[in-house]
Design a protein around this motif. Sequence first.
Motif, PDB file in Angstrom:
ATOM      1  N   ALA A 109     -54.808  -3.163  54.315  1.00 53.80           N
ATOM      2  CA  ALA A 109     -54.532  -2.935  55.742  1.00 53.80           C
ATOM      3  C   ALA A 109     -53.152  -2.309  55.934  1.00 53.80           C
ATOM      4  N   LEU A 110     -52.190  -2.748  55.128  1.00 52.37           N
ATOM      5  CA  LEU A 110     -50.847  -2.168  55.207  1.00 52.37           C
ATOM      6  C   LEU A 110     -50.848  -0.700  54.804  1.00 52.37           C
ATOM      7  N   GLU A 111     -51.652  -0.371  53.793  1.00 52.60           N
ATOM      8  CA  GLU A 111     -51.728   1.024  53.338  1.00 52.60           C
ATOM      9  C   GLU A 111     -52.285   1.930  54.435  1.00 52.60           C
ATOM     10  N   GLU A 112     -53.236   1.415  55.201  1.00 55.65           N
ATOM     11  CA  GLU A 112     -53.900   2.216  56.235  1.00 55.65           C
ATOM     12  C   GLU A 112     -53.170   2.198  57.571  1.00 55.65           C
ATOM     13  N   ALA A 113     -52.339   1.185  57.798  1.00 57.53           N
ATOM     14  CA  ALA A 113     -51.704   1.005  59.107  1.00 57.53           C
ATOM     15  C   ALA A 113     -50.606   2.036  59.342  1.00 57.53           C
ATOM     16  N   PRO A 114     -50.441   2.418  60.605  1.00 59.54           N
ATOM     17  CA  PRO A 114     -49.314   3.295  60.934  1.00 59.54           C
ATOM     18  C   PRO A 114     -47.990   2.528  60.785  1.00 59.54           C
ATOM     19  N   SER A 115     -46.900   3.238  60.810  1.00 58.20           N
ATOM     20  CA  SER A 115     -45.575   2.645  60.676  1.00 58.20           C
ATOM     21  C   SER A 115     -45.219   1.809  61.900  1.00 58.20           C
ATOM     22  N   LEU A 116     -44.381   0.808  61.677  1.00 62.54           N
ATOM     23  CA  LEU A 116     -43.885   0.007  62.802  1.00 62.54           C
ATOM     24  C   LEU A 116     -43.088   0.853  63.793  1.00 62.54           C
ATOM     25  N   LEU A 117     -42.443   1.879  63.299  1.00 67.33           N
ATOM     26  CA  LEU A 117     -41.682   2.776  64.164  1.00 67.33           C
ATOM     27  C   LEU A 117     -42.372   4.126  64.230  1.00 67.33           C
ATOM     28  N   PRO A 118     -42.383   4.756  65.398  1.00 65.26           N
ATOM     29  CA  PRO A 118     -42.983   6.089  65.505  1.00 65.26           C
ATOM     30  C   PRO A 118     -42.287   7.075  64.561  1.00 65.26           C
ATOM     31  N   GLY A 119     -43.017   8.063  64.114  1.00 62.40           N
ATOM     32  CA  GLY A 119     -42.491   9.049  63.179  1.00 62.40           C
ATOM     33  C   GLY A 119     -41.232   9.734  63.676  1.00 62.40           C
ATOM     34  N   HIS A 120     -41.223  10.115  64.957  1.00 61.56           N
ATOM     35  CA  HIS A 120     -40.039  10.811  65.478  1.00 61.56           C
ATOM     36  C   HIS A 120     -38.804   9.909  65.470  1.00 61.56           C
ATOM     37  N   VAL A 121     -38.998   8.606  65.642  1.00 63.98           N
ATOM     38  CA  VAL A 121     -37.871   7.671  65.595  1.00 63.98           C
ATOM     39  C   VAL A 121     -37.346   7.572  64.167  1.00 63.98           C
ATOM     40  N   ARG A 122     -38.271   7.449  63.200  1.00 67.24           N
ATOM     41  CA  ARG A 122     -37.856   7.378  61.791  1.00 67.24           C
ATOM     42  C   ARG A 122     -37.097   8.640  61.380  1.00 67.24           C
ATOM     43  N   GLN A 123     -37.582   9.805  61.821  1.00 72.13           N
ATOM     44  CA  GLN A 123     -36.924  11.067  61.471  1.00 72.13           C
ATOM     45  C   GLN A 123     -35.531  11.147  62.090  1.00 72.13           C
ATOM     46  N   ARG A 124     -35.428  10.793  63.372  1.00 68.34           N
ATOM     47  CA  ARG A 124     -34.124  10.855  64.047  1.00 68.34           C
ATOM     48  C   ARG A 124     -33.153   9.850  63.439  1.00 68.34           C
ATOM     49  N   PHE A 125     -33.653   8.662  63.111  1.00 63.80           N
ATOM     50  CA  PHE A 125     -32.803   7.624  62.516  1.00 63.80           C
ATOM     51  C   PHE A 125     -32.313   8.088  61.141  1.00 63.80           C
ATOM     52  N   ALA A 126     -33.203   8.655  60.339  1.00 64.33           N
ATOM     53  CA  ALA A 126     -32.838   9.127  58.997  1.00 64.33           C
ATOM     54  C   ALA A 126     -31.826  10.263  59.063  1.00 64.33           C
ATOM     55  N   ALA A 127     -31.865  11.045  60.134  1.00 67.99           N
ATOM     56  CA  ALA A 127     -30.950  12.179  60.270  1.00 67.99           C
ATOM     57  C   ALA A 127     -29.536  11.744  60.671  1.00 67.99           C
ATOM     58  N   LEU A 128     -29.377  10.519  61.132  1.00 67.24           N
ATOM     59  CA  LEU A 128     -28.053  10.029  61.511  1.00 67.24           C
ATOM     60  C   LEU A 128     -27.200   9.810  60.265  1.00 67.24           C
ATOM     61  N   PRO A 129     -25.898   9.966  60.404  1.00 69.11           N
ATOM     62  CA  PRO A 129     -25.032   9.614  59.271  1.00 69.11           C
ATOM     63  C   PRO A 129     -25.199   8.124  58.949  1.00 69.11           C
ATOM     64  N   GLU A 130     -24.976   7.766  57.707  1.00 67.12           N
ATOM     65  CA  GLU A 130     -25.184   6.378  57.287  1.00 67.12           C
ATOM     66  C   GLU A 130     -24.386   5.392  58.138  1.00 67.12           C
ATOM     67  N   TRP A 131     -23.142   5.723  58.451  1.00 71.94           N
ATOM     68  CA  TRP A 131     -22.315   4.812  59.243  1.00 71.94           C
ATOM     69  C   TRP A 131     -22.942   4.560  60.604  1.00 71.94           C
ATOM     70  N   GLU A 132     -23.577   5.596  61.184  1.00 72.18           N
ATOM     71  CA  GLU A 132     -24.175   5.457  62.505  1.00 72.18           C
ATOM     72  C   GLU A 132     -25.459   4.625  62.442  1.00 72.18           C
ATOM     73  N   ARG A 133     -26.222   4.779  61.354  1.00 74.89           N
ATOM     74  CA  ARG A 133     -27.413   3.937  61.173  1.00 74.89           C
ATOM     75  C   ARG A 133     -27.009   2.468  61.103  1.00 74.89           C
ATOM     76  N   HIS A 134     -25.956   2.184  60.319  1.00 82.48           N
ATOM     77  CA  HIS A 134     -25.468   0.806  60.214  1.00 82.48           C
ATOM     78  C   HIS A 134     -24.946   0.292  61.555  1.00 82.48           C
ATOM     79  N   ALA A 135     -24.210   1.152  62.268  1.00 79.14           N
ATOM     80  CA  ALA A 135     -23.651   0.752  63.559  1.00 79.14           C
ATOM     81  C   ALA A 135     -24.755   0.467  64.577  1.00 79.14           C
ATOM     82  N   LEU A 136     -25.783   1.315  64.580  1.00 81.66           N
ATOM     83  CA  LEU A 136     -26.886   1.137  65.512  1.00 81.66           C
ATOM     84  C   LEU A 136     -27.643  -0.154  65.217  1.00 81.66           C
TER      85      LEU A 136
END
Length: 155
Positions: A109-136
């Motif tokens: 079920a985990l393999e088939e399930a969508p992510s807990l976070l929407p794709g656009h959120v994951r992409q935007r979060f990953a694009a942040l500098p590491e310090w900003e991800r930690h701060a957020l």
Amino acid sequence: MTETNKVLENSYAVSVFRALRRLQQAGEVHAKRLSRYGGLTPLQLLILQVLAVEKELTASQLARFVSLSPASLSGVLDRLESRGLITRRRDEQDRRRQWLLLEDSGYAALEEAPSLLPGHVRQRFAALPEWERHALLAALLRAAELFEAPEDEEE
């Protein structure tokens, strides 16, 4: 409290509440999407993901991981168990203790399930500098702590 301080305090309260409301609305929209496509609620998906990582936990340990009371968690676990996604196993030394384990169907079920976070959120979060991800993340965790009721206070 002076009138100026009261206006400033109300301004912060309105801004904080509006930001929380926007997060809540976005979360609700994504939760509906998760249920429709994956057949799991975000909470059920979170529980399966925690069990996939931790391998086995007691219900009280899991309740702390997912920020639920043991009583609230019980119904969710019943639904996951009835779908064959998890099992409860009695501890051999302490028969009062039950261990929660993810079944093969839970992993599937985990393999088939969508992510807990929407794709656009994951992409935007990953694009942040590491310090900003930690701060957020730190700010979100801190905000959650601020909203917790003091233990000696009734709601």
